[in-house]
Design a protein around this motif. Structure first.
Motif, short mmCIF file in Angstrom:
data_model
loop_
_atom_site.label_atom_id
_atom_site.label_comp_id
_atom_site.label_asym_id
_atom_site.label_seq_id
_atom_site.Cartn_x
_atom_site.Cartn_y
_atom_site.Cartn_z
N LYS A 121 2.95 13.00 -2.37
CA LYS A 121 1.78 12.14 -2.60
C LYS A 121 2.21 10.71 -2.87
O LYS A 121 3.28 10.44 -3.39
CB LYS A 121 0.98 12.67 -3.79
N ALA A 122 1.32 9.80 -2.50
CA ALA A 122 1.55 8.38 -2.75
C ALA A 122 1.73 8.13 -4.24
O ALA A 122 1.10 8.78 -5.07
CB ALA A 122 0.37 7.57 -2.22
N ARG A 123 2.63 7.22 -4.55
CA ARG A 123 2.92 6.80 -5.93
C ARG A 123 3.40 7.95 -6.82
O ARG A 123 3.15 7.96 -8.02
CB ARG A 123 1.70 6.14 -6.55
N SER A 124 4.09 8.92 -6.23
CA SER A 124 4.66 10.02 -7.01
C SER A 124 6.18 9.95 -6.94
O SER A 124 6.75 9.32 -6.07
CB SER A 124 4.18 11.37 -6.49
N THR A 137 9.49 12.24 -6.50
CA THR A 137 9.89 13.55 -5.99
C THR A 137 11.41 13.64 -6.00
O THR A 137 12.08 12.71 -5.57
CB THR A 137 9.37 13.76 -4.56
N MET A 178 0.84 -1.18 0.00
CA MET A 178 0.00 0.00 0.00
C MET A 178 0.88 1.25 0.00
O MET A 178 1.77 1.39 0.83
CB MET A 178 -0.90 -0.02 1.23
N ALA A 179 0.65 2.15 -0.93
CA ALA A 179 1.42 3.38 -1.02
C ALA A 179 0.98 4.36 0.07
O ALA A 179 -0.18 4.38 0.47
CB ALA A 179 1.23 4.02 -2.39
N LYS A 180 1.93 5.15 0.55
CA LYS A 180 1.64 6.08 1.63
C LYS A 180 2.11 7.48 1.25
O LYS A 180 3.11 7.64 0.58
CB LYS A 180 2.35 5.63 2.91
N SER A 181 1.36 8.48 1.70
CA SER A 181 1.76 9.86 1.49
C SER A 181 2.57 10.33 2.70
O SER A 181 2.47 9.77 3.79
CB SER A 181 0.54 10.75 1.29
N VAL A 200 3.24 10.13 8.17
CA VAL A 200 3.18 9.17 7.08
C VAL A 200 1.79 8.54 7.06
O VAL A 200 1.39 7.93 8.04
CB VAL A 200 4.27 8.09 7.23
N ASP A 201 1.09 8.74 5.95
CA ASP A 201 -0.24 8.16 5.75
C ASP A 201 -1.20 8.48 6.89
O ASP A 201 -1.88 7.61 7.41
CB ASP A 201 -0.12 6.65 5.54
#
Length: 70
Positions: free
Chosen positions: A28-31, A33, A1-4, A68-69
């Motif tokens: 953002k999750a799945r970005s 940077t 699971m991706a987390k921001s 985180v998330d």
């Protein structure tokens, strides 16, 4: 699971020296940077604080908030 990652008012110190000041950002999750800047501007110090590696450096401290998330 991706987390921001949410960073608010982050200040990073080495003793009394303020190395990184007032960072506010959301990753953002799945970005992807990238941190770009000149040598000595605090890129690696900021990344070390996200990984909690800064905590093992004697006299170093971090103020602010990293969430985180949620």
């Amino acid at each position: 699971m991706a987390k921001s990652i949410d960073v608010s008012d982050l200040n990073i110190y080495y003793g009394d020296f303020l190395a990184v000041q007032g960072v506010n950002m959301t990753i953002k999750a799945r970005s992807v940077t990238a941190f770009i800047g000149p040598s000595g501007c605090g890129k690696s110090t900021f990344l070390r604080s996200l990984n909690r590696m800064h905590e093992v450096i004697p006299g170093a401290r971090v103020e602010g908030k990293v969430v985180v998330d949620g």
